[in-house]
Enzyme design. Structure first.
Site, short mmCIF file in Angstrom:
data_model
loop_
_atom_site.label_atom_id
_atom_site.label_comp_id
_atom_site.label_asym_id
_atom_site.label_seq_id
_atom_site.Cartn_x
_atom_site.Cartn_y
_atom_site.Cartn_z
N ARG A 69 0.87 -1.03 0.18
CA ARG A 69 0.03 0.00 0.10
C ARG A 69 0.96 1.36 -0.18
O ARG A 69 1.94 1.33 0.36
CB ARG A 69 -0.92 0.02 1.23
CG ARG A 69 -2.04 -0.96 0.91
CD ARG A 69 -3.07 -0.77 2.32
NE ARG A 69 -2.29 -1.33 3.52
CZ ARG A 69 -1.76 -0.88 4.48
NH1 ARG A 69 -1.66 0.70 4.52
NH2 ARG A 69 -1.38 -1.19 5.74
N TYR A 197 -1.37 -3.50 -7.06
CA TYR A 197 -1.11 -4.40 -6.12
C TYR A 197 -2.23 -4.24 -4.92
O TYR A 197 -2.82 -3.37 -4.55
CB TYR A 197 0.16 -3.76 -5.22
CG TYR A 197 0.20 -4.77 -4.06
CD1 TYR A 197 0.78 -6.06 -3.98
CD2 TYR A 197 -0.27 -3.88 -2.77
CE1 TYR A 197 0.83 -6.54 -2.62
CE2 TYR A 197 -0.07 -4.60 -1.63
CZ TYR A 197 0.35 -6.10 -1.54
OH TYR A 197 0.44 -6.68 -0.34
N LYS A 206 -9.27 -2.34 2.05
CA LYS A 206 -9.27 -1.19 2.89
C LYS A 206 -10.10 -0.14 2.44
O LYS A 206 -10.50 0.84 3.20
CB LYS A 206 -7.73 -1.00 2.76
CG LYS A 206 -6.85 -2.03 3.23
CD LYS A 206 -7.00 -2.73 4.57
CE LYS A 206 -6.11 -3.69 4.66
NZ LYS A 206 -5.97 -4.31 6.18
N HIS A 226 -10.41 -2.17 11.88
CA HIS A 226 -9.13 -3.08 11.27
C HIS A 226 -9.07 -4.03 12.30
O HIS A 226 -8.02 -4.28 12.95
CB HIS A 226 -7.99 -2.25 11.15
CG HIS A 226 -6.82 -2.70 10.35
ND1 HIS A 226 -5.77 -2.61 10.46
CD2 HIS A 226 -6.66 -3.78 9.33
CE1 HIS A 226 -4.87 -3.14 9.63
NE2 HIS A 226 -5.55 -3.85 8.94
N SER A 248 -1.10 -3.50 10.05
CA SER A 248 -0.88 -4.55 9.01
C SER A 248 0.34 -5.31 9.31
O SER A 248 1.45 -4.84 9.95
CB SER A 248 -0.70 -3.93 7.74
OG SER A 248 -2.00 -3.31 7.45
N CYS A 250 1.12 -7.54 11.68
CA CYS A 250 1.43 -7.89 13.00
C CYS A 250 0.90 -9.03 13.56
O CYS A 250 0.83 -9.34 14.81
CB CYS A 250 0.99 -6.73 14.07
SG CYS A 250 1.96 -5.31 13.86
N ASP A 277 -9.14 -9.69 9.36
CA ASP A 277 -8.74 -8.41 8.96
C ASP A 277 -9.50 -7.37 9.32
O ASP A 277 -9.21 -6.14 9.65
CB ASP A 277 -8.41 -8.20 7.49
CG ASP A 277 -7.28 -7.11 7.07
OD1 ASP A 277 -6.51 -6.62 7.81
OD2 ASP A 277 -7.63 -6.62 5.99
N ARG A 371 1.93 -12.30 -0.69
CA ARG A 371 0.61 -12.72 -0.09
C ARG A 371 0.14 -13.83 -0.58
O ARG A 371 0.67 -14.40 -1.68
CB ARG A 371 -0.39 -11.20 -0.30
CG ARG A 371 0.09 -10.10 0.21
CD ARG A 371 -0.37 -9.93 1.59
NE ARG A 371 0.03 -8.69 2.18
CZ ARG A 371 -0.61 -8.24 3.42
NH1 ARG A 371 -1.85 -8.73 3.81
NH2 ARG A 371 -0.02 -7.26 3.93
O1 SAT Z 1 -2.47 -4.64 1.19
S1 SAT Z 1 -3.63 -4.60 2.16
O2 SAT Z 1 -3.80 -3.41 2.62
O3 SAT Z 1 -4.70 -5.38 1.48
C1 SAT Z 1 -3.21 -5.76 3.53
C2 SAT Z 1 -2.75 -4.97 4.67
O4 SAT Z 1 -1.90 -3.69 4.36
O5 SAT Z 1 -3.16 -4.97 5.75
MN MN Z 2 -4.93 -5.42 7.38
#
Ligand code: SAT
Ligand code: MN
Length: 587
Positions: A69, A197, A206, A226, A248, A250, A277, A371
């Site tokens: 991101r 991405y 998100k 979140h 994210s 963690c 998530d 991922r």
């Molecule tokens: O790339 S994502 O935002 O979908 C995953 C994350 O950063 O928690």
């Molecule tokens: Mn996340």
């Protein structure tokens, strides 16, 4: 083909702007998705993996400059700048539309415009929300088909309503200097250009389920968070649910799919995953807080996932999965990533598409933010309430970050307002999930810093108001930190499955089964109340990570104060007074 007037108008406008050769509506059928997989394999966008070892699995590599991101290029575009607040990038909506339409203009030429009707949440649930994403990327279509409920059934549910979120994704030339992820919460619109991405382009995740939804939740009286959602079953078969927020990367997915250690299994404990998530939480008719997971799959971090850290995730990814930016093992056409096992392939291709030998090459083969995208139904510990339209009742809310020092293993807030304060002062060391420096401490209230779609001061106020409405039915609020380290930088707490020992204490506190020690920051466990049996950790070590060091916390106060200053008049008085109370207690 589509009868909804507002959808048709949108598609007409978008095809005039983007100029695709063809338009395809994603109907949600397996046949159509299979056709798309085949097209993507021909073009090289996807690589089909070993059908015997990894049935229906594919590998995709994003551009080298497009792997996480991009928070500095993410904008909230509201008429008034103040509505976006001090923690978001802001752009004037008219300026943003103009700039983005200029960038995206004619960019679908020679391509297909895919139209994805999707539902966040069960299609039939009154808590769900509908979106339509247009994209020029098959990778996005196939990921959305795993992460959300897609297809014509969604359009049937929508009828002729205008209440849906517009998602516009244009890959353009993946030019990082013209990459923008823009949100227009006042008109339910998201525009993402020059990325392909994950979190930048799977607009249901998100962008919608957190940024737009948090804005909607503030108006409509609910919370988009979140958070993972998990259920803990005891030997009597009773299940209690916990919602937990972490930044994210963690370990949310690991916690959500936790396998209890032998000691606990023997005693009948089970953990059920509702989500890893995102949680949408509303006050139910019984005045309790109820949560649904609006997603339908997992977009989890691959590195570090293995049969010890998260066997459930590994099982989940063993079929029907799209892997992004991991290693391709050329010997058997499977995938590998750092931390999967001790046996990296020698004859392989790394995440950048280069030849890679895991026994010799020093560079990581998989990107640290690589991922897997897997359907929820694959998860061996998926909760039977996953499809429940009303969600699950939440007993405890847990906040957590990555802190080498300062924050104890676990503590309980004194009451709801104090709990909101605890969430608001969360800080965590940054990870590879967002581009930028790794390991730098930053304030990340409720793990929502990059995801709150409006002024975070107003967001705090909304949390406080929710507590007022929940009254005595409000869940208790806790904070955890699995990441305290010793002098040599090693984690003291074992984490993973053993985290259930902390969750057990949390539930015991919710049921008033154990007492606790009052400290300036809240209630900390007596070491005897954390079950250490079967664990190689001394009570001394446990006490070390339960400690609240007053002098360290005094420094923390300075940090909190300067963070709070950003919010000016928007900082609720309740939080100012919580901060004052903490200062007094630390004296
Ligand atoms: O790339 S994502 O935002 O979908 C995953 C994350 O950063 O928690
Ligand atoms: Mn996340």
């Amino acid at each position: 083909m589509i009868s909804n007037t507002s959808v048709n108008k949108f598609l007409e406008e978008m095809s005039a702007l983007l100029n695709p050769d063809e338009i395809i509506l994603i109907d949600g059928t397996e046949n159509q998705l299979q056709e798309l997989r085949e097209i993507a394999c021909k073009s090289g966008e996807l690589i089909k993996l070993n059908e015997e070892k990894l049935p229906n699995c594919y590998l995709h590599r994003t551009a080298i400059n497009d792997v996480a991101r991009v928070e500095d290029r993410t904008f909230i575009c509201t008429t008034k700048k103040d509505a976006a607040g001090p923690t978001n990038n802001w752009m004037d909506p008219a300026d943003a539309y103009k700039m983005l339409y200029n960038i995206a203009k004619n960019s679908y030429k020679g391509k297909t415009m895919y139209v994805i009707p999707f539902s966040m949440g069960h299609i039939n649930s009154s808590l769900s929300k509908i979106g339509i994403e247009i994209t020029d990327s098959i990778y996005v279509v196939l990921n959305m088909a795993i992460m959300t409920r897609v297809g014509t059934a969604v359009l049937d549910k929508l009828g002729n309503s205008n209440n849906w979120v517009r998602g516009i994704h244009a890959s353009c030339s993946i030019d990082e200097n013209n990459r923008y992820i823009c949100h227009f919460p006042e008109d339910n619109t998201i525009i993402s250009v020059n990325s392909a991405y994950g979190g930048n382009v799977l607009l249901g995740k998100k962008c919608f389920a957190l940024r737009i939804a948090s804005y909607q939740g503030n108006w409509e009286g609910w919370l988009a968070e979140h958070m993972l959602i998990l259920g803990i079953e005891n030997k009597l078969g009773e299940v209690k649910y916990i919602a937990a927020a972490f930044p994210s990367a963690c370990g949310k997915t690991n916690l959500a799919m936790l396998i209890p250690p032998e000691e606990y299994k023997k005693n009948g404990y089970k953990v059920w995953c509702v989500g890893d998530d995102i949680a949408w939480m509303r006050i139910g008719e019984d005045s309790r807080l109820w949560a649904i997971n609006p997603e339908n799959g997992f977009f989890g971090v691959a590195p570090g996932t293995n049969k010890t850290s998260n066997p459930n995730a590994l099982a989940t990814t063993s079929s029907d999965t799209i892997f992004t930016n991991v290693v391709l093992n050329l010997d058997d056409n499977t995938v590998w990533w750092e931390g999967l096992d001790e046996n990296p392939p020698e004859n392989a291709i790394d995440w950048m598409g280069k030849r890679w030998n895991g026994k010799v090459d020093k560079t990581p083969g998989a990107h640290p933010n690589s991922r897997f995208t897997s359907p929820a139904k694959n998860c061996p510990c998926l909760s039977r309430e996953f499809e429940n339209e009303n969600g699950v009742p939440i007993s405890a809310i847990v906040f957590g970050g990555r802190r080498a020092q300062t924050t104890p293993l676990v503590y309980e807030s004194r009451d709801w307002n104090n709990g909101v304060f605890v969430g608001s002062i969360m800080a965590s060391e940054t990870t590879a999930a967002a581009s930028g420096k790794i390991g730098k401490l930053r304030h990340d209230p409720m793990a929502m810093l990059p995801f709150c779609g409006y002024n975070m001061g107003d967001y705090f106020k909304h949390w406080l108001d929710m507590g007022g409405k929940l009254g005595e039915n409000a869940p208790k609020i806790f904070n955890v930190n699995w990441f305290r380290t010793d002098e040599s930088g090693k984690f003291i707490w074992p984490g993973f499955g053993d985290n259930i020992r902390v969750l057990e204490w949390i539930l015991n506190r919710c049921e008033n089964k154990v007492s606790a020690k009052e400290t300036p920051i809240g209630f900390v466990p007596y070491s005897k109340d954390i079950n250490l049996s079967g664990l190689d950790l001394s009570e001394n070590k446990l006490n070390e990570i339960l400690e609240v060091d007053k002098s360290i916390w005094q420094n923390e106060i300075n940090d909190i104060e300067s963070f709070y200053e950003k919010f000016g008049d928007n900082l609720p008085n309740e939080l100012k007074s919580e901060l004052q109370k903490l200062k007094n207690k630390l004296k």
